[in-house]
Design a protein around this motif. Structure first.
Motif, PDB file in Angstrom:
ATOM      1  N   ILE A  76      -5.665  -9.749  -2.766  1.00 58.56           N
ATOM      2  CA  ILE A  76      -4.564  -9.091  -2.067  1.00 58.56           C
ATOM      3  C   ILE A  76      -5.008  -7.688  -1.662  1.00 58.56           C
ATOM      4  N   ASP A  77      -4.928  -7.396  -0.383  1.00 60.74           N
ATOM      5  CA  ASP A  77      -5.410  -6.112   0.125  1.00 60.74           C
ATOM      6  C   ASP A  77      -4.386  -5.002  -0.072  1.00 60.74           C
ATOM      7  N   VAL A  78      -3.138  -5.289   0.271  1.00 61.04           N
ATOM      8  CA  VAL A  78      -2.086  -4.269   0.262  1.00 61.04           C
ATOM      9  C   VAL A  78      -0.835  -4.863  -0.376  1.00 61.04           C
TER      10      VAL A  78
ATOM     11  N   ALA B  78     -10.951   0.755   5.688  1.00 57.47           N
ATOM     12  CA  ALA B  78      -9.719   1.073   6.420  1.00 57.47           C
ATOM     13  C   ALA B  78      -9.097   2.324   5.838  1.00 57.47           C
ATOM     14  N   GLN B  79      -8.480   3.095   6.688  1.00 54.79           N
ATOM     15  CA  GLN B  79      -7.850   4.329   6.227  1.00 54.79           C
ATOM     16  C   GLN B  79      -6.376   4.104   5.916  1.00 54.79           C
ATOM     17  N   ILE B  80      -6.094   3.052   5.140  1.00 57.88           N
ATOM     18  CA  ILE B  80      -4.727   2.819   4.681  1.00 57.88           C
ATOM     19  C   ILE B  80      -4.753   2.582   3.177  1.00 57.88           C
ATOM     20  N   PRO B  81      -3.757   3.080   2.464  1.00 62.63           N
ATOM     21  CA  PRO B  81      -3.698   2.864   1.020  1.00 62.63           C
ATOM     22  C   PRO B  81      -3.437   1.396   0.699  1.00 62.63           C
ATOM     23  N   ARG B  82      -3.767   1.011  -0.498  1.00 63.62           N
ATOM     24  CA  ARG B  82      -3.504  -0.356  -0.935  1.00 63.62           C
ATOM     25  C   ARG B  82      -2.068  -0.534  -1.406  1.00 63.62           C
ATOM     26  N   LEU B  83      -1.355   0.573  -1.616  1.00 65.16           N
ATOM     27  CA  LEU B  83       0.006   0.494  -2.129  1.00 65.16           C
ATOM     28  C   LEU B  83       0.980   1.295  -1.263  1.00 65.16           C
ATOM     29  N   PHE B  84       2.070   0.638  -0.901  1.00 64.14           N
ATOM     30  CA  PHE B  84       3.215   1.273  -0.268  1.00 64.14           C
ATOM     31  C   PHE B  84       4.438   0.903  -1.117  1.00 64.14           C
TER      32      PHE B  84
ATOM     33  N   ASN C  21       2.286  -9.758   9.907  1.00 66.61           N
ATOM     34  CA  ASN C  21       3.692  -9.433  10.153  1.00 66.61           C
ATOM     35  C   ASN C  21       4.126  -8.213   9.346  1.00 66.61           C
ATOM     36  N   ALA C  22       3.643  -8.120   8.112  1.00 65.68           N
ATOM     37  CA  ALA C  22       3.989  -6.975   7.267  1.00 65.68           C
ATOM     38  C   ALA C  22       3.358  -5.696   7.799  1.00 65.68           C
ATOM     39  N   VAL C  23       2.119  -5.790   8.283  1.00 62.44           N
ATOM     40  CA  VAL C  23       1.461  -4.622   8.870  1.00 62.44           C
ATOM     41  C   VAL C  23       2.314  -4.060   9.999  1.00 62.44           C
ATOM     42  N   GLU C  24       2.865  -4.967  10.814  1.00 59.18           N
ATOM     43  CA  GLU C  24       3.683  -4.528  11.954  1.00 59.18           C
ATOM     44  C   GLU C  24       5.045  -4.014  11.498  1.00 59.18           C
ATOM     45  N   LEU C  25       5.738  -4.768  10.639  1.00 61.51           N
ATOM     46  CA  LEU C  25       7.082  -4.387  10.229  1.00 61.51           C
ATOM     47  C   LEU C  25       7.100  -3.051   9.508  1.00 61.51           C
ATOM     48  N   PHE C  26       6.132  -2.848   8.621  1.00 60.44           N
ATOM     49  CA  PHE C  26       6.121  -1.643   7.807  1.00 60.44           C
ATOM     50  C   PHE C  26       5.215  -0.545   8.370  1.00 60.44           C
ATOM     51  N   ASN C  27       4.619  -0.776   9.541  1.00 60.54           N
ATOM     52  CA  ASN C  27       3.707   0.196  10.134  1.00 60.54           C
ATOM     53  C   ASN C  27       2.627   0.606   9.125  1.00 60.54           C
ATOM     54  N   LEU C  28       2.009  -0.373   8.505  1.00 56.75           N
ATOM     55  CA  LEU C  28       1.043  -0.084   7.437  1.00 56.75           C
ATOM     56  C   LEU C  28      -0.261   0.486   7.976  1.00 56.75           C
ATOM     57  N   ASN C  29      -0.459   0.432   9.275  1.00 57.25           N
ATOM     58  CA  ASN C  29      -1.667   1.032   9.847  1.00 57.25           C
ATOM     59  C   ASN C  29      -1.512   2.539  10.036  1.00 57.25           C
ATOM     60  N   ILE C  30      -0.337   3.071   9.653  1.00 62.18           N
ATOM     61  CA  ILE C  30      -0.091   4.508   9.762  1.00 62.18           C
ATOM     62  C   ILE C  30       0.106   5.042   8.361  1.00 62.18           C
ATOM     63  N   SER C  31      -0.854   5.769   7.821  1.00 61.49           N
ATOM     64  CA  SER C  31      -0.757   6.276   6.454  1.00 61.49           C
ATOM     65  C   SER C  31      -0.403   7.756   6.457  1.00 61.49           C
TER      66      SER C  31
ATOM     67  N   SER D  37      -6.805  -4.413  15.130  1.00 61.47           N
ATOM     68  CA  SER D  37      -6.690  -5.867  15.223  1.00 61.47           C
ATOM     69  C   SER D  37      -7.087  -6.551  13.920  1.00 61.47           C
ATOM     70  N   LYS D  38      -8.034  -5.942  13.198  1.00 55.81           N
ATOM     71  CA  LYS D  38      -8.476  -6.545  11.944  1.00 55.81           C
ATOM     72  C   LYS D  38      -7.435  -6.385  10.843  1.00 55.81           C
ATOM     73  N   LEU D  39      -6.492  -5.450  11.017  1.00 56.18           N
ATOM     74  CA  LEU D  39      -5.438  -5.293  10.020  1.00 56.18           C
ATOM     75  C   LEU D  39      -4.586  -6.549   9.927  1.00 56.18           C
ATOM     76  N   THR D  40      -4.544  -7.327  10.995  1.00 53.43           N
ATOM     77  CA  THR D  40      -3.753  -8.551  10.980  1.00 53.43           C
ATOM     78  C   THR D  40      -4.352  -9.599  10.058  1.00 53.43           C
ATOM     79  N   LYS D  41      -5.588  -9.399   9.615  1.00 49.53           N
ATOM     80  CA  LYS D  41      -6.234 -10.347   8.707  1.00 49.53           C
ATOM     81  C   LYS D  41      -6.033  -9.960   7.233  1.00 49.53           C
ATOM     82  N   LEU D  42      -5.361  -8.849   6.979  1.00 47.12           N
ATOM     83  CA  LEU D  42      -5.143  -8.427   5.599  1.00 47.12           C
ATOM     84  C   LEU D  42      -4.177  -9.374   4.900  1.00 47.12           C
ATOM     85  N   LEU D  43      -4.331  -9.509   3.584  1.00 52.49           N
ATOM     86  CA  LEU D  43      -3.364 -10.222   2.765  1.00 52.49           C
ATOM     87  C   LEU D  43      -2.429  -9.171   2.163  1.00 52.49           C
ATOM     88  N   VAL D  44      -1.148  -9.232   2.542  1.00 53.70           N
ATOM     89  CA  VAL D  44      -0.174  -8.213   2.158  1.00 53.70           C
ATOM     90  C   VAL D  44       0.954  -8.862   1.365  1.00 53.70           C
TER      91      VAL D  44
END
Length: 392
Positions: free
Chosen positions: A81-83, A125-131, A382-392, A4-11
């Motif tokens: 910017i987080d990601v 968080a266990q996600i990279p800063r770059l995709f 929205n980007a977290v959801e569209l790009f599945n950024l919570n899955i690294s 849920s906190k991933l939705t607060k990231l600046l992407v």
């Protein structure tokens, strides 16, 4: 960090890089596109990028922020910017023969995977800063097999979540039926297509007065996107491939504001009307837009255009009176995402923050009819959801 906190990231979904392999190619060339080194008045080397043949011969200044990952991360840190989802900047591979374009696309996709996979992770968080967005060898006469191989490669590289595409396709535009196997493969892979302009419009449209880069950049790029996506829509691509995920640069250009006019013209043209299952405005709601428009009014109207689309689906009973402005804009915000266009348009002072960050974030904050949840979505959720950024 909880999901849920991933939705607060600046992407940031609109950020470019010229990878070292690509930069080396541009430095080896004698005609545009190329990077050449001049000498400034102080006697120091001055790298210049020429993207198009008709640009001023001095080109535009470039430096480490175009290719150095540390510079990208410094920019992100400076602006909170987080990601970032990075993409190779234009002209991509347009200028290469098919075999060379195919080989380089495969190599650059591997390079970009390495660039992203070895980046630091978001704190807690266990996600990279770059995709990244990968590349296809979209050049005239390229084989379908080469394109499909590149799509398969991108889909298998864990840190590449989509691909960037210009408006020319394989030479004839995005409405070219030769692209149908490409759309089918991308749709099946679930990849996001970031559609970005490169050629602008006919330079004669700008007249003889010297206005620098203002008209080509402010108007030419968005008009190019507008025309390319309109052609895609009226060719029936989104009927044949309804699950394509198309993200348009610069908030979709003029398409949102012209979509009702487009619809009216189609209704009066039986040749085009007979191709489409729905009113043209329905297809606008199938798109995603970056929030790189610099003003809350423009962002607000774009979100309305996305939200109202369901009324224009054939058979829909929805009417305009059923939804308030706030509800419409809230729904449309779900398909919009923050972007910066880094490293283009840098500040004039090293101590300044970039206008593309400050002004677009302020515009998101000021859109009337967006709740705080909506704004969090545009900023990153929205980007977290569209790009599945919570899955690294």
């Amino acid at each position: 960090m909880a999901s849920s906190k991933l939705t607060k990231l600046l992407v940031d979904v609109h950020s470019h890089v010229y990878l070292p392999r690509y930069t080396a190619l541009l430095r080896s060339r004698s005609n545009a596109p190329l990077i050449k080194t001049l000498t400034n008045p102080d006697g120091k080397p001055d790298d210049r990028l020429l993207i198009l043949a008709d640009e001023p011969s001095t080109g535009r200044p470039v430096g480490p922020q175009y290719w150095d990952r540390d510079e990208k991360l410094k920019f992100m840190d400076k602006h909170g910017i987080d990601v970032t989802v990075v993409s190779t900047a234009n002209p991509w591979l347009d200028f290469l023969p098919p075999p060379e374009a195919h080989k380089l696309a495969l190599e650059l996709n591997e390079d970009l995977e390495q660039y992203c996979s070895t980046s630091p992770k978001v704190v807690d968080a266990q996600i990279p800063r770059l995709f990244g967005f990968g590349l296809l060898p979209l050049v005239p006469n390229v084989s379908v097999d080469a394109l499909l191989q590149s799509i398969k490669q991108i889909a298998q590289l864990p840190h590449l979540r989509g691909l960037i595409m210009g408006t020319m396709g394989v030479g004839k535009g995005l409405d070219d039926e030769a692209l149908d196997p490409v759309w089918a493969a991308i749709e099946e892979a679930g990849l996001v297509i970031f559609v970005h302009p490169h050629y602008g419009v006919d330079a004669k449209a700008w007249g003889e007065r010297d206005n620098g880069h203002v008209l080509p950049l402010a108007l030419g790029f968005p008009f190019e996107t507008t025309t390319a996506i309109t052609r895609l829509i009226i060719s029936g691509v989104l009927d044949r491939f309804p699950n394509l995920k198309l993200l348009l640069a610069h908030s979709g250009g003029a398409l949102p504001i012209l979509s009702s006019r487009l619809s009216s013209c189609i209704v009066h043209d039986p040749v085009v009307a007979s191709r489409l299952k729905h009113d043209a405005r329905y297809y606008v709601g199938k798109l995603y837009l970056d929030a790189v428009s610099y003003g809350p009014e423009e962002m607000g109207y774009a979100s309305e255009s996305l939200a109202r689309a369901s009324r224009y689906q054939t058979g829909s009973q929805e009417t305009a009176s059923h939804s308030s402005l706030a509800v419409k804009r809230s729904l449309g915000s779900k398909r919009m995402m923050f972007g910066t266009d880094h490293p283009f348009f840098p500040p004039l002072s090293s101590t300044e923050k970039w206008k593309s960050v400050v002004e677009n974030l302020q515009a998101i904050e000021d859109v009337q009819g967006w709740s705080e949840e909506d704004k969090d979505g545009v900023r990153g959720g929205n980007a977290v959801e569209l790009f599945n950024l919570n899955i690294s």
